[in-house]
Scaffold this motif. Structure first.
Motif, PDB file in Angstrom:
ATOM      1  N   ILE A 276       0.849  -1.199   0.000  1.00  0.00           N
ATOM      2  CA  ILE A 276       0.000   0.000   0.000  1.00  0.00           C
ATOM      3  C   ILE A 276       0.881   1.245   0.000  1.00  0.00           C
ATOM      4  CG2 ILE A 276      -1.617   1.342   1.410  1.00  0.00           C
ATOM      5  CD1 ILE A 276      -2.891  -1.345   2.246  1.00  0.00           C
ATOM      6  N   SER A 277       1.915   1.229   0.812  1.00  0.00           N
ATOM      7  CA  SER A 277       2.828   2.370   0.880  1.00  0.00           C
ATOM      8  C   SER A 277       3.507   2.591  -0.469  1.00  0.00           C
ATOM      9  CB  SER A 277       3.867   2.117   1.981  1.00  0.00           C
ATOM     10  OG  SER A 277       4.805   3.148   2.009  1.00  0.00           O
ATOM     11  N   LYS A 278       4.011   1.526  -1.068  1.00  0.00           N
ATOM     12  CA  LYS A 278       4.650   1.650  -2.386  1.00  0.00           C
ATOM     13  C   LYS A 278       3.652   2.123  -3.431  1.00  0.00           C
ATOM     14  CE  LYS A 278       8.350  -1.734  -1.751  1.00  0.00           C
ATOM     15  NZ  LYS A 278       8.893  -3.034  -2.167  1.00  0.00           N
ATOM     16  N   SER A 279       2.430   1.595  -3.349  1.00  0.00           N
ATOM     17  CA  SER A 279       1.387   1.994  -4.290  1.00  0.00           C
ATOM     18  C   SER A 279       1.095   3.482  -4.164  1.00  0.00           C
ATOM     19  CB  SER A 279       0.125   1.175  -4.021  1.00  0.00           C
ATOM     20  OG  SER A 279      -0.950   1.652  -4.787  1.00  0.00           O
ATOM     21  N   ARG A 280       0.996   3.987  -2.959  1.00  0.00           N
ATOM     22  CA  ARG A 280       0.752   5.409  -2.740  1.00  0.00           C
ATOM     23  C   ARG A 280       1.931   6.232  -3.254  1.00  0.00           C
ATOM     24  NH1 ARG A 280      -1.728   4.827   3.302  1.00  0.00           N
ATOM     25  NH2 ARG A 280      -3.829   4.223   2.660  1.00  0.00           N
ATOM     26  N   LYS A 281       3.150   5.747  -2.981  1.00  0.00           N
ATOM     27  CA  LYS A 281       4.341   6.453  -3.432  1.00  0.00           C
ATOM     28  C   LYS A 281       4.376   6.520  -4.950  1.00  0.00           C
ATOM     29  CE  LYS A 281       9.347   6.453  -2.815  1.00  0.00           C
ATOM     30  NZ  LYS A 281      10.494   5.756  -2.235  1.00  0.00           N
ATOM     31  N   ILE A 282       4.073   5.386  -5.581  1.00  0.00           N
ATOM     32  CA  ILE A 282       4.054   5.343  -7.045  1.00  0.00           C
ATOM     33  C   ILE A 282       2.962   6.259  -7.588  1.00  0.00           C
ATOM     34  CG2 ILE A 282       3.566   3.850  -9.032  1.00  0.00           C
ATOM     35  CD1 ILE A 282       5.055   1.611  -7.506  1.00  0.00           C
ATOM     36  N   ALA A 283       1.786   6.247  -6.951  1.00  0.00           N
ATOM     37  CA  ALA A 283       0.699   7.127  -7.390  1.00  0.00           C
ATOM     38  C   ALA A 283       1.125   8.592  -7.283  1.00  0.00           C
ATOM     39  CB  ALA A 283      -0.558   6.864  -6.567  1.00  0.00           C
ATOM     40  N   MET A 284       1.834   8.940  -6.192  1.00  0.00           N
ATOM     41  CA  MET A 284       2.310  10.319  -6.035  1.00  0.00           C
ATOM     42  C   MET A 284       3.354  10.648  -7.104  1.00  0.00           C
ATOM     43  SD  MET A 284       2.474  10.510  -1.847  1.00  0.00           S
ATOM     44  CE  MET A 284       3.527  11.921  -1.834  1.00  0.00           C
ATOM     45  N   GLU A 285       4.235   9.677  -7.390  1.00  0.00           N
ATOM     46  CA  GLU A 285       5.241   9.901  -8.425  1.00  0.00           C
ATOM     47  C   GLU A 285       4.580  10.085  -9.780  1.00  0.00           C
ATOM     48  OE1 GLU A 285       8.013   6.648  -8.232  1.00  0.00           O
ATOM     49  OE2 GLU A 285       8.866   7.315  -6.317  1.00  0.00           O
ATOM     50  N   ILE A 286       3.531   9.303 -10.057  1.00  0.00           N
ATOM     51  CA  ILE A 286       2.795   9.434 -11.327  1.00  0.00           C
ATOM     52  C   ILE A 286       2.169  10.819 -11.422  1.00  0.00           C
ATOM     53  CG2 ILE A 286       0.735   8.630 -12.573  1.00  0.00           C
ATOM     54  CD1 ILE A 286       1.482   5.779 -11.649  1.00  0.00           C
TER      55      ILE A 286
END
Length: 160
Positions: free
Chosen positions: A108-118
């Motif tokens: 979930i943390s990585k997913s949020r980080k990736i979403a923020m990076e996107i």
């Protein structure tokens, strides 16, 4: 004290007038001695057999007691192994649940980080597009100005 064959053999009877026939009495006593000796031997044999059988019975009773104790110990060991296995299984399940929770939280943390990076990349792409468009428009505007044509003439004249 019991009567022995020797007691019977040594028994003397007093003589009386008109008593029993001595040979008949002696013959009878000899028969009693033989029978009595046979009974004593048989009794001794039976006592010996009884001792042997009692020893065997004690031996089997000992084996029975040992087997009974062994079964109890085996049952207790089986119960202990079963309980330990249950505890170990519960620990493994708890550890697996912790690992699963950790993995899910990390995902979930990585997913949020990736979403923020996107989102950041989308913003940067939008800014880049806007800047590029502005640059192109400025260049087009520069190219469409009349100064460019005059510059072109001056450059040609100077080269001649």
């Amino acid at each position: 004290m019991p009567l022995t064959p020797l007691d019977i053999h040594n028994k003397e009877f007093s003589r009386s007038f008109r008593g029993y026939d001595e040979d008949d009495v002696n013959e009878f006593l000899d028969q009693v001695i033989k029978d009595y000796e046979a009974l004593i031997r048989e009794n001794k044999d039976l006592q010996s057999q009884l001792v042997v059988l009692q020893e065997r019975l004690d031996h089997f009773a000992n084996i029975e007691e040992t087997l009974s104790k062994t079964i109890i110990v085996a049952q207790e060991a089986a119960d202990e192994v079963k309980n330990n296995s249950k505890k170990e299984a519960q620990l493994i399940i708890k550890e697996a649940e912790k690992n699963a929770d950790r993995i899910i939280n990390e995902s979930i943390s990585k997913s949020r980080k990736i979403a923020m990076e996107i989102e950041e990349l989308k913003k940067q792409a939008s800014i880049y597009r806007t800047r590029f468009r502005t640059l192109l428009e400025a260049q087009l505007e520069l190219l469409s100005k009349e100064d460019w044509s005059s510059l072109e003439r001056v450059t040609i004249e100077e080269n001649q």
